[in-house]
Design a protein around this motif. Structure first.
Motif, short mmCIF file in Angstrom:
data_model
loop_
_atom_site.label_atom_id
_atom_site.label_comp_id
_atom_site.label_asym_id
_atom_site.label_seq_id
_atom_site.Cartn_x
_atom_site.Cartn_y
_atom_site.Cartn_z
N LYS A 82 26.13 -2.88 -20.99
CA LYS A 82 25.54 -3.91 -20.13
C LYS A 82 24.56 -4.76 -20.92
CE LYS A 82 27.16 -3.31 -15.88
NZ LYS A 82 27.84 -4.35 -15.15
N MET A 83 23.69 -4.11 -21.69
CA MET A 83 22.69 -4.87 -22.43
C MET A 83 23.36 -5.78 -23.46
SD MET A 83 20.11 -3.97 -20.75
CE MET A 83 18.95 -5.06 -21.54
N ALA A 84 24.42 -5.27 -24.08
CA ALA A 84 25.14 -6.09 -25.06
C ALA A 84 25.75 -7.31 -24.36
CB ALA A 84 26.23 -5.26 -25.73
N ASP A 85 26.27 -7.06 -23.17
CA ASP A 85 26.87 -8.13 -22.39
C ASP A 85 25.83 -9.19 -22.05
OD1 ASP A 85 29.03 -9.27 -20.96
OD2 ASP A 85 28.09 -8.59 -19.10
N TYR A 86 24.63 -8.73 -21.64
CA TYR A 86 23.58 -9.69 -21.28
C TYR A 86 23.15 -10.50 -22.49
CZ TYR A 86 23.20 -6.71 -17.17
OH TYR A 86 23.48 -6.00 -16.05
N SER A 87 23.10 -9.85 -23.63
CA SER A 87 22.62 -10.62 -24.78
C SER A 87 23.68 -11.63 -25.21
CB SER A 87 22.16 -9.69 -25.91
OG SER A 87 23.22 -9.40 -26.77
N ARG A 88 24.95 -11.30 -24.96
CA ARG A 88 26.00 -12.29 -25.23
C ARG A 88 25.85 -13.50 -24.32
NH1 ARG A 88 29.39 -7.97 -26.19
NH2 ARG A 88 30.00 -7.82 -24.02
N ASN A 89 25.49 -13.24 -23.07
CA ASN A 89 25.39 -14.34 -22.10
C ASN A 89 23.95 -14.80 -21.91
OD1 ASN A 89 28.17 -14.36 -21.43
ND2 ASN A 89 27.83 -12.48 -20.30
N LYS A 90 23.17 -14.61 -22.95
CA LYS A 90 21.74 -14.87 -22.87
C LYS A 90 21.41 -16.26 -22.30
CE LYS A 90 19.40 -15.05 -26.71
NZ LYS A 90 19.30 -14.56 -28.08
N ASN A 91 22.14 -17.24 -22.82
CA ASN A 91 21.81 -18.60 -22.41
C ASN A 91 22.18 -18.87 -20.96
OD1 ASN A 91 20.73 -19.26 -24.86
ND2 ASN A 91 22.73 -19.84 -25.70
N LYS A 92 23.27 -18.25 -20.56
CA LYS A 92 23.72 -18.45 -19.20
C LYS A 92 22.75 -17.81 -18.20
CE LYS A 92 27.73 -17.22 -16.93
NZ LYS A 92 28.98 -16.47 -17.05
N ILE A 93 22.26 -16.65 -18.56
CA ILE A 93 21.39 -15.91 -17.65
C ILE A 93 19.99 -16.52 -17.62
CG2 ILE A 93 20.32 -13.68 -17.19
CD1 ILE A 93 22.81 -12.42 -18.54
N GLY A 94 19.53 -16.93 -18.77
CA GLY A 94 18.19 -17.53 -18.82
C GLY A 94 17.14 -16.55 -18.34
N TYR A 95 16.29 -17.03 -17.42
CA TYR A 95 15.21 -16.17 -16.91
C TYR A 95 15.61 -15.49 -15.61
CZ TYR A 95 12.07 -18.08 -20.38
OH TYR A 95 11.46 -18.41 -21.56
N GLN A 96 16.87 -15.55 -15.28
CA GLN A 96 17.28 -14.99 -14.00
C GLN A 96 17.48 -13.48 -14.08
OE1 GLN A 96 20.75 -17.24 -13.24
NE2 GLN A 96 19.59 -18.99 -12.44
N SER A 97 17.60 -12.91 -12.89
CA SER A 97 17.88 -11.48 -12.81
C SER A 97 19.35 -11.28 -12.51
CB SER A 97 17.07 -10.85 -11.69
OG SER A 97 15.71 -11.15 -11.85
N VAL A 98 19.89 -10.21 -13.06
CA VAL A 98 21.29 -9.90 -12.76
C VAL A 98 21.37 -8.47 -12.24
CG1 VAL A 98 22.43 -11.51 -14.33
CG2 VAL A 98 21.58 -9.34 -15.20
N VAL A 99 22.40 -8.24 -11.44
CA VAL A 99 22.57 -6.90 -10.88
C VAL A 99 23.26 -6.02 -11.91
CG1 VAL A 99 23.61 -5.56 -9.04
CG2 VAL A 99 22.77 -7.85 -8.58
N MET A 100 22.60 -4.92 -12.26
CA MET A 100 23.22 -4.03 -13.24
C MET A 100 23.97 -2.91 -12.56
SD MET A 100 21.56 -2.12 -16.53
CE MET A 100 20.93 -0.66 -15.76
N LEU A 101 23.37 -2.38 -11.51
CA LEU A 101 23.99 -1.26 -10.81
C LEU A 101 23.92 -1.55 -9.32
CD1 LEU A 101 22.70 2.13 -12.23
CD2 LEU A 101 25.05 1.47 -11.85
N LYS A 102 25.02 -1.25 -8.64
CA LYS A 102 25.02 -1.52 -7.21
C LYS A 102 24.97 -0.21 -6.43
CE LYS A 102 27.32 -5.92 -6.52
NZ LYS A 102 28.55 -6.59 -6.13
N GLN A 103 24.28 -0.28 -5.31
CA GLN A 103 24.31 0.79 -4.32
C GLN A 103 24.05 2.17 -4.88
OE1 GLN A 103 27.74 0.52 -1.85
NE2 GLN A 103 27.47 -1.65 -1.49
N ILE A 104 22.90 2.33 -5.49
CA ILE A 104 22.57 3.69 -5.90
C ILE A 104 21.81 4.35 -4.76
CG2 ILE A 104 22.57 3.15 -8.36
CD1 ILE A 104 19.51 3.29 -8.22
N LYS A 105 21.94 5.65 -4.71
CA LYS A 105 21.36 6.41 -3.60
C LYS A 105 19.83 6.41 -3.71
CE LYS A 105 25.06 9.69 -2.69
NZ LYS A 105 25.91 9.72 -3.92
N PRO A 106 19.16 6.53 -2.55
CA PRO A 106 17.69 6.57 -2.58
C PRO A 106 17.14 7.67 -3.51
CG PRO A 106 18.45 6.31 -0.34
CD PRO A 106 19.68 6.51 -1.19
#
Lengths: 614, 482
Positions: free
Chosen positions: A104-128
């Protein structure tokens, strides 16, 4: 020099004033005349932090919750804020593999410019529980945070096809509902979730924050004065009986087909089972299981109860009989012979061996094919009509009045209308005058061009129970704040008189209750004291063994429930459909079965091997 | 050394100038505070923030002003002009080699926490030397040798600053043209330079056709003004220009048709007319010895050359990124997140201020950091957003008043040195004002240059304080002794 100098000085001063005027003119334009910049400014600095409303809860007819919400967490990452961290600790806190995080981190760094200062969802629906573990360690991982998300929870297994699922809207969905959804919203896509999406979804709210150009939230706009709170979705009370639905699911386990129960007086659907179905455990996060579901050869997403056009088989004899009575081409005293079927030319439409000749009541009880060939023949060759075309279209009109050949208009989404033949169809196929009764003889026994859905034959059972009328089957009850279409309160009359129904119902009662060995077809469905009236059907299935069909209602004199069971490749109507339908009635009227042996045979029966996957 | 008794401080100092200076400094300070004010408000005096630092700069600048007014003999400036000029020139060159790269420019000396930009000081020394040169009794700007001397005084530091990649600061030196004009330099040259700039921009933003048409218009109008008569020939020219102006539209109507008509481009027709009138003007100018006609034909030729070379250079020689930058600077491409981001953000901030503004510390665009360099080069955004059009009006009027006052005082001076220096000061402030505010509202390209007295920064504040107070001191001295 001085005068010349003064002259030039004056020109320079004029120039100064002119330039100042240009600056002020432009300022006047952008500050006072042009609106564009003001609008831009509010987009620029105000963040509408959407608050998703909690989706409405879905209740059964008895106030039992069948769908509610539960809290899960998404893990969001703001890659620009992430500092070097211990991958192993984070992986164990989040219950994922270190490789997952690295990827995931490698993927984010590849898309660094696209993501900019935004947040992205890394994991969905984890239990409390998992989230709590992460939250304790969160300070070690700047840039990572959790976000609450409410997802659907299913305390009762009421069947995925009935309830339907909720998933993120796609581009097409957004375009089909202009102005209602934005990317990232969720909507009910099938079943009850889709039927009542408008009520269930509620209204989104928002908090307005001011943010800086690095997308960092600085503070609330006007201390939250302009914020809008989310309006929770409305709760929906369904007509479903959760216990009955669950029991029906169990009865239909490892069988392909449908089981539909209706309360005849109201048209309320008590249960609607399509088997095999989507497991409710998969519903909450259907996108995760989507491939699995799509690959299943039995198509669990396909809601057979409302979408499968089946030949009704012998249960359709009831309709033909009633039409004959109404048209006067049949009466209770008429008797027709049947020698292993109806013979015409060198052909015959076969029948099982039984006493002959028969009158209507016995013919229904024993489900005689030959008798009903005469019935339809008399209808179609009625001298009242100019030719067979006209007679057939009259027949079609009658059958339509039973809710066949068109959509019933239930509130359940994606309902199918089924098929009914018309003279036009046959003229097209055989040429005008190129066909006669024997050409279309199979519709006498509910084969051929007749296609119906399980919901439609359940409705037929309700019509029988009501002696001639039905209310459009529906799944949602009116409750506080939720209205239903007034059409669901109206009686829809068939073109056949009540008196004629009474005659036929006697035959249905005898089909079940005449006692074993008397030739009645559905003795297996008999439950002492319940006065179940039923009609079996055995419909041809081009893909292997016949389909087992049974419709019934009970009790005879004050019907509380009408049921249709349709089991693919299960053989005679009495083999599986009749036991299943009668067990369901027993469960509904008595609370439990008096025939535990039959119940366990049905529940353990596995017919999946017989079904050809398609 | 100053003599306090001669006429008294009260009478001899131009207090109106001092007050407008003080007002601008205070306005700047307040807006610097507003521009960095965020969710956690701090005191305006907090030294950890720019507003606190600026307060220190203001105090020291006032100290400097006092020293200049009362401790330094105004005569010193004239006598020391050359050595100071040369010293600063050396600094300007040295800084290129010792400074760090700040956004591509090499113009800052750094001594620990203190940073200093010699280009700011250079404005003062250049002004002093220019004033000293032009005020020499035997100096005549119309003489080529003298003109070249003045051009060297202005041009050398300008070129060195360009080499530092401080385009904005270099552009300020163009302002010295106004000084030269005041001192007798031909106004036609200034006029020609302005026309050339307009043609250049028109060629790129509109089309060479429009640009050429504008050139013809200018020639026709100046020709008429030059000959002093609006006769039938003028009106014929206007009519021809109007038809030529409609030509692209007409040609668009018939361009669908095949054949000869479609092949005749409006540009060829225009150039044909240009050529014919050029020859006519040259012949007539020669025959009737009308100098203005010859000059006009030369201007036409130069203009056409400029238009086509501009287009050629832009499309064929410039590299993509250079072209892109010019396109955005000229507003030819909407590019709010790329090069034009700063301007877009700045215009949004100012535009959102409306008539009365959002109020002190209530700006959303500037305080949340949408606008870049908000306390330095883009400080005007904060004024525009929080104080609205009225605030902008007050600030601009203060500047106009200050420049006006300096020019009026300069004209009243008996000493040429004081007058010329005053014009230099006025030109510097004017250029900064026009470029800086023009940049924030999209009238000028984005070239980093502070707004005098308002922008955050010690170098700039000190430089303008010294620049202005030398003039106040010089002017005061005149009043004192005459």
């Amino acid at each position: 020099m001085t005068t010349e100098g003064n002259n030039r000085s004056r020109i320079l001063l004029i120039g100064l004033v002119a330039v100042a005027a240009i600056l002020l003119g432009k300022l006047f334009f952008i500050q006072i005349i042009e609106d564009k910049y003001k609008i831009n400014a509010s987009n620029n600095s105000m963040v509408y932090d959407l608050i998703y409303p909690t989706r409405g809860i879905i209740y059964d007819r008895n106030g039992k919750i069948i769908v509610s919400n539960k809290v899960t967490y998404d893990i969001l990452v703001t890659p620009r804020e992430v500092t070097p961290f211990d991958t192993l600790t984070l992986a164990s806190a989040l219950d994922v593999t270190p490789d997952f995080i690295r990827e995931k981190m490698a993927d984010y760094s590849r898309n660094k410019n696209k993501i900019g200062y935004q947040s992205v969802v890394m994991l969905k629906q984890i239990k409390p529980e998992v989230y709590m573990k992460f939250a304790e360690l969160q300070y070690n991982f700047p840039g990572f945070r959790g976000q609450v998300r409410s997802i659907r929870d299913y305390p009762v297994n009421a069947g995925g096809n009935l309830l339907g699922y909720v998933s993120e809207v796609d581009q097409k969905y957004i375009e089909d509902h202009p102005g209602e959804y934005r990317p990232g919203d969720y909507a009910g896509k099938t079943g009850i979730e889709a039927a009542r999406e408008k009520e269930l979804r509620g209204e989104k709210g928002y908090h307005i924050y001011l943010r800086n150009s690095r997308n960092q939230i600085e503070r609330q706009y006007k201390d939250g004065e302009m914020d809008k709170e989310a309006v929770p979705g409305k709760d929906i009370v369904t007509t479903i009986d959760a216990d009955l639905q669950q029991y029906g699911q169990e009865l239909m386990r490892n069988k392909v087909g449908s089981l539909v129960a209706i309360e005849p007086k109201t048209g309320e659907i008590l249960s609607l089972v399509s088997s095999p179905g989507v497991d409710v455990n998969m519903l909450a996060d259907i996108s995760q299981h989507y491939n699995e579901i799509i690959k299943d050869p039995h198509k669990p997403m396909f809601n057979r109860a409302v979408q499968a056009p089946y030949p009704p088989g012998s249960v359709f004899k009831l309709v033909n009989g009633l039409i004959g009575l109404q048209e006067g081409t049949l009466n209770m005293d008429m008797a027709y012979p049947c020698y292993q079927g109806y013979h015409f030319g060198s052909h015959k439409l076969g029948c099982h061996s039984h006493a002959s000749p028969l009158k209507l009541e016995e013919a229904i009880m024993m489900s005689c094919n030959g008798f009903f060939c005469y019935v339809l023949r008399n209808i179609l060759e009625n001298k009242k009509y100019k030719n067979i075309d006209e007679a057939l279209d009259k027949w079609n009109e009658y059958v339509q009045s039973f809710g066949f050949g068109h959509k019933l208009g239930s509130d359940f989404p994606s309902e199918l209308g089924g098929t009914l033949p018309t003279s036009k169809l046959y003229n097209k196929r055989y040429g005008k005058g190129g066909w006669k009764f024997t050409t279309i003889i199979s519709i006498s026994i509910g084969q051929g061009e007749v296609g119906v859905t399980p919901l439609q034959i359940a409705n037929l059972a309700a019509i029988m129970a009501n002696r001639g009328w039905y209310k459009i089957p529906h799944i949602v009850k009116a409750s506080e704040g939720v209205e239903i279409d007034p059409k669901y309160y109206e009686r829809q009359y068939t073109m056949v008189d009540t008196t004629n129904f009474k005659k036929v119902i006697k035959g249905m009662w005898r089909a079940v209750n005449n006692g074993p060995g008397t030739g009645c077809t559905a003795a297996v469905a008999e439950v002492k004291g319940l006065d179940i009236c039923g009609k079996t059907g055995t419909a041809q299935n081009p893909r292997g063994a016949d389909n087992s069909v049974f419709i019934c209602f009970a009790p005879m004199d004050d019907p509380k429930i009408a049921v249709a069971a349709y089991v693919e490749n299960a053989g005679f109507g009495a083999a599986w459909a009749a036991p299943i339908a009668s067990l369901l009635i027993e469960k509904y009227l008595l609370g439990e079965t008096t025939r535990p042996d039959l119940e366990s045979r049905v529940m353990q029966g596995n017919l999946m091997g017989r079904v050809k996957a398609y | 050394m100053g003599n306090f008794s001669d006429r008294g401080v009260k009478q001899s100092i131009d207090w109106k100038l001092v007050v407008s200076y003080l007002l601008l400094i205070v306005i700047g300070w307040i807006n610097i505070y507003a521009s960095i004010h965020s969710a956690e408000p701090s005191s305006i005096f907090d030294f950890n923030f720019r507003s606190g630092k600026q307060f220190v700069w203001i105090l020291t600048a006032m100290g400097l002003a006092l020293v200049i007014l009362f401790a330094i003999n105004p005569g010193f400036w004239r006598s020391a002009a050359l050595p100071m000029y040369l010293f600063v020139l050396v600094l300007l060159v040295v800084v290129i080699f010792v400074s760090k790269d700040v956004k591509g420019s090499h113009s800052w000396f750094e001594f620990g926490p203190v940073k200093f930009q010699p280009a700011e000081i250079s404005k003062i020394t250049t002004s002093l030397l220019l004033a000293s040169l032009l005020s020499q009794t035997n100096f005549k700007i119309t003489r080529l040798k003298d003109f070249l001397m003045a051009a060297i005084v202005i041009g050398v530091p300008m070129l060195v600053i360009l080499a530092e990649s401080e385009t904005g600061s270099a552009l300020v030196y163009v302002g010295f043209l106004f000084v030269m004009y005041r001192e007798g330099f031909s106004g036609w040259w200034i006029f020609s330079i302005i026309i050339a700039i307009i043609l250049f921009i028109l060629t790129l933003t509109a089309s060479p056709y429009v640009s050429a048409l504008a050139l013809f218009g200018v020639i026709v109008v100046t020709g008429a003004v030059g000959s002093g008569q609006l006769d039938h020939r003028f009106w014929i020219n206007v009519a021809v220009l109007a038809i030529l102006g409609l030509l692209p539209w007409l040609s668009g109507k018939v361009s669908g048709t095949e054949g000869v008509l479609a092949k005749i481009k409006p540009m060829y027709i225009l150039l044909g007319f240009g050529l014919v009138s050029l020859i006519l003007m040259l012949v007539k100018g020669y025959k009737e010895r009308k100098r203005h006609l010859t000059l006009a034909s030369l201007g036409l030729l130069a203009g056409i050359t400029l238009i086509f070379s501009t287009e050629f250079i832009f499309n064929n020689i410039l590299q993509d990124h250079q072209r892109k930058r010019i396109e955005v600077l000229l507003g030819m491409k909407e590019d709010p997140t790329g090069v034009g981001y700063n301007v877009a953000q700045s215009m949004i901030a100012i535009g959102s201020g409306g008539l009365k503004g959002k109020g002190f510390l209530n700006g959303t665009q500037t305080t949340f950091g949408f606008v870049p360099e908000q306390s330095t080069d883009f400080i005007f955004c904060t004024v525009g957003e929080e104080w609205g059009f009225l605030g902008c009006l007050v600030v601009i009027l203060l500047y106009v008043f200050m420049i006006w006052r300096i020019i009026v005082d300069a004209e009243k001076s008996r000493e040429a040195f004081t007058r010329i220096y005053g014009y230099c000061v006025a030109s510097c402030i004017f250029m900064h004002l026009f470029i800086n505010i023009g940049m924030t509202i999209g009238l000028m390209p984005v070239i980093g240059i502070p707004l005098p007295l308002l922008s955050y920064g010690g170098s700039s504040l000190w430089a303008f304080t010294i620049l202005i107070f030398i003039f106040i001191a010089l002017y005061r001295q005149e009043k004192k002794y005459y």
